[in-house]
Design a protein around this motif. Structure first.
Motif, PDB file in Angstrom:
ATOM      1  N   GLN A 297       0.832  -1.208   0.000  1.00 49.61           N
ATOM      2  CA  GLN A 297       0.000   0.000   0.000  1.00 49.61           C
ATOM      3  C   GLN A 297       0.867   1.258   0.000  1.00 49.61           C
ATOM      4  N   ASP A 298       1.921   1.233   0.803  1.00 52.21           N
ATOM      5  CA  ASP A 298       2.816   2.398   0.829  1.00 52.21           C
ATOM      6  C   ASP A 298       3.520   2.581  -0.521  1.00 52.21           C
ATOM      7  N   GLY A 299       3.956   1.437  -1.147  1.00 54.62           N
ATOM      8  CA  GLY A 299       4.629   1.526  -2.456  1.00 54.62           C
ATOM      9  C   GLY A 299       3.732   2.092  -3.529  1.00 54.62           C
ATOM     10  N   VAL A 300       2.481   1.616  -3.571  1.00 55.74           N
ATOM     11  CA  VAL A 300       1.525   2.123  -4.562  1.00 55.74           C
ATOM     12  C   VAL A 300       1.298   3.611  -4.361  1.00 55.74           C
ATOM     13  N   ALA A 301       1.191   4.012  -3.112  1.00 56.20           N
ATOM     14  CA  ALA A 301       0.966   5.445  -2.852  1.00 56.20           C
ATOM     15  C   ALA A 301       2.146   6.278  -3.328  1.00 56.20           C
ATOM     16  N   ARG A 302       3.374   5.777  -3.127  1.00 57.77           N
ATOM     17  CA  ARG A 302       4.553   6.525  -3.564  1.00 57.77           C
ATOM     18  C   ARG A 302       4.609   6.612  -5.086  1.00 57.77           C
ATOM     19  N   GLU A 303       4.350   5.510  -5.793  1.00 47.80           N
ATOM     20  CA  GLU A 303       4.361   5.526  -7.254  1.00 47.80           C
ATOM     21  C   GLU A 303       3.337   6.495  -7.817  1.00 47.80           C
ATOM     22  N   VAL A 304       2.171   6.520  -7.277  1.00 45.42           N
ATOM     23  CA  VAL A 304       1.132   7.443  -7.742  1.00 45.42           C
ATOM     24  C   VAL A 304       1.579   8.888  -7.545  1.00 45.42           C
ATOM     25  N   GLN A 305       2.193   9.121  -6.409  1.00 46.60           N
ATOM     26  CA  GLN A 305       2.627  10.488  -6.141  1.00 46.60           C
ATOM     27  C   GLN A 305       3.757  10.906  -7.093  1.00 46.60           C
ATOM     28  N   ASP A 306       4.672   9.948  -7.376  1.00 45.79           N
ATOM     29  CA  ASP A 306       5.753  10.268  -8.310  1.00 45.79           C
ATOM     30  C   ASP A 306       5.219  10.609  -9.698  1.00 45.79           C
ATOM     31  N   ILE A 307       4.247   9.849 -10.181  1.00 44.05           N
ATOM     32  CA  ILE A 307       3.651  10.103 -11.500  1.00 44.05           C
ATOM     33  C   ILE A 307       2.960  11.460 -11.511  1.00 44.05           C
ATOM     34  N   LEU A 308       2.243  11.773 -10.429  1.00 45.15           N
ATOM     35  CA  LEU A 308       1.564  13.063 -10.368  1.00 45.15           C
ATOM     36  C   LEU A 308       2.556  14.213 -10.364  1.00 45.15           C
ATOM     37  N   ASP A 309       3.704  13.962  -9.686  1.00 40.62           N
ATOM     38  CA  ASP A 309       4.707  15.028  -9.665  1.00 40.62           C
ATOM     39  C   ASP A 309       5.362  15.206 -11.048  1.00 40.62           C
ATOM     40  N   LYS A 310       5.597  14.101 -11.750  1.00 44.75           N
ATOM     41  CA  LYS A 310       6.265  14.162 -13.060  1.00 44.75           C
ATOM     42  C   LYS A 310       5.334  14.672 -14.139  1.00 44.75           C
TER      43      LYS A 310
END
Length: 528
Positions: free
Chosen positions: A482-495
């Motif tokens: 769950q933490d990994g998925v949240a980080r990936e989503v945030q990275d995509i939103l930032d990029k």
């Protein structure tokens, strides 16, 4: 041969079996016997007891006459010595001793004099006016009165003509406040007798007089003599009722049940386990014996009962409760009812286990097992109380008498239980009795089952630990995912930030030459 001796011979093989003929009176009258009466029924035992007592009376009478002759000769010789001019101190001592012996023999002769109780009572005031009796003479008079009462019919003692004499000096046990139960029984008894009209008044009068008479005997007579008085009263009352009801045994039995309930409720505290008997000592001995036999299993007695069946287990519990409840009852008939209920529960348990009607051969070992499990309080006192004061007709015939006789046999078997009865070696039996070991410790099959159960429990524990560890890892993995998925989503939103564009216009909004458009296509129909 006693009932228990026959039982011991039967128990040489596996299980306990008693032929029904062995429960009957040893005299062959056809009624049920009782180990407490040496295998006789109530009727035959009373005849034997009466014969022995009459023999003792004749022997005592002969002894009294012989002592009288000897003392008369001694008194005559002392009177001859008294006529001499002078007496030495030794002669005076002999004279005093001779007079004392003469007084004693006169007292003994009074025991067997045919004078009535009424005459002795009338003579007492006259004697008191002339001289004051000594302590020894008063004691002798008391013994004389007691001895006469022993050999007088209880019905005569309770006759209406003497009722006024008996009620002048009531016993403290009768005059003290009765319990609530006693009062209720008295009211019920009176209500029952009202339906009998005139015979009811006579029955109540006789019962009241008999209770007053028994109150005067409780302090100076043995419990066996009190039992004899009660049994005689039952017999005389039953004979009179049979005459009045013209042989209707059912009505007589119904009245006698009420008479027994009334009388024994009033006398219970004074005749149940009295201090002058060894009943309490026997109770403690039986309880200690049953506690020492706690290791006896249902397989050792060959009891045809499977307690794994819920219905059978309930019946066993009910039987144990019924036999324990016997001690709370006051009336012998009610105590017998508890024994009968317990026995019927045992038969039902056997019937459910075998899916067929129970046999009498299976009943006794099961009853022994129930007694060992229940260890009823004051067991011997209750048995003796029923034996002494119950209406004898109940103990001689019927299911109550049958079940009670079996209970007496069961207690006798428990008291004499040995290694041979359980098919054990004397060494093993002694070790079990002393508590050095237990039958379960030497049972290979039982031990293997215990070890298998322990191993199974150990394996289940290890499996449970593995399942818990896997569950903890799964929980940790889910949290990490769950933490990994949240980080990936945030990275995509930032990029790739989200751009919001205005909505697009209609397709033909910018077309100004709509009228030049060709017409819409229409479907063509071709003739085939």
């Amino acid at each position: 041969m006693s009932v228990f001796s026959k039982m011991s011979q039967k128990s040489e093989r596996r299980g306990i079996r008693v032929d029904q003929s062995e429960l009957l009176c040893t005299k062959g009258c056809g009624y049920y016997g009782n180990p407490a009466w040496q295998g006789f029924c109530s009727k035959c035992w009373r005849e034997e007891y009466h014969h022995v007592r009459q023999k003792q009376i004749k022997e005592d009478w002969a002894l009294a006459e012989r002592l009288q002759r000897e003392e008369e000769a001694a008194y005559a010789s002392s009177q001859g010595a008294q006529s001499q001019p002078s007496l030495t101190p030794f002669s005076k001592f002999e004279e005093k001793k001779s007079n004392e012996k003469t007084r004693k023999v006169t007292t003994v002769k009074k025991f067997f004099s045919p004078s009535s109780r009424i005459s002795s009572k009338k003579a007492a005031p006259e004697t008191a006016g002339n001289c004051v009796p000594s302590g020894r003479e008063r004691h002798a008079d008391t013994l004389l009165r007691d001895l006469r009462e022993i050999f007088t019919s209880p019905w005569d003692l309770a006759s209406p003509t003497e009722e006024s004499h008996e009620t002048k000096a009531p016993s403290p046990s009768i005059s003290r406040q009765a319990s609530i139960e006693t009062d209720q029984v008295s009211r019920d008894f009176i209500d029952f007798l009202k339906s009998l009209h005139k015979p009811g008044r006579e029955i109540h009068k006789q019962c009241r007089a008999f209770i007053e008479t028994m109150a005067t005997k409780e302090d100076h007579q043995s419990v066996e003599e009190l039992s004899e008085c009660v049994q005689d009263f039952y017999q005389n009352m039953s004979d009179r009722l049979l005459t009045h009801f013209k042989g209707s045994s059912e009505r007589v039995e119904r009245v006698m049940d009420q008479v027994e309930k009334y009388i024994m409720t009033r006398l219970y505290k004074n005749v149940f386990c009295p201090e002058i008997t060894d009943d309490e000592k026997k109770d403690l001995a039986v309880q200690k014996r049953i506690r020492a036999l706690h290791w006896v299993t249902i397989q050792m007695l060959c009891v045809p009962v499977d307690e794994e069946i819920p219905e059978v287990s309930d019946m066993v519990v009910k039987a144990i409760t019924d036999i324990i409840e016997m001690d709370s009852k006051r009336v012998p008939r009610d105590k017998l009812a508890c024994i009968t209920k317990c026995s019927k529960d045992i038969f039902n348990a056997i019937k459910i286990t075998r899916n067929e009607p129970a046999s009498a051969d299976d009943f006794l070992p099961t009853l022994i097992y129930i007694v060992l499990k229940a260890n009823p309080p004051r067991l011997q006192s209750n048995i003796q109380y029923i034996t002494r004061f119950c209406n004898p007709s109940r103990l001689m015939t019927g299911e109550d008498g049958y079940y009670f006789t079996n209970l007496c046999c069961a207690v006798a078997f428990i008291e004499k239980l040995d290694a041979q009865s359980l098919n054990l070696s004397p060494e093993d039996f002694e070790r079990y009795m002393t508590g050095q070991t237990s039958p379960c410790r030497q049972d290979p099959e039982g031990l293997s089952q215990v070890y298998q159960s322990l191993e199974l429990l150990s394996g289940l524990g290890e499996r449970q630990e593995r399942v818990l560890e896997g569950a903890r890892r799964l929980e940790s993995d889910l949290i990490d995912w769950q933490d990994g998925v949240a980080r990936e989503v945030q990275d995509i939103l930032d990029k790739y930030p989200l751009e919001i564009r205005p909505p697009a216009s209609a397709i033909d909004s910018d077309n100004v030459e709509n009228d030049r458009l060709p017409p819409p296509l229409l479907p063509q129909v071709f003739a085939g």
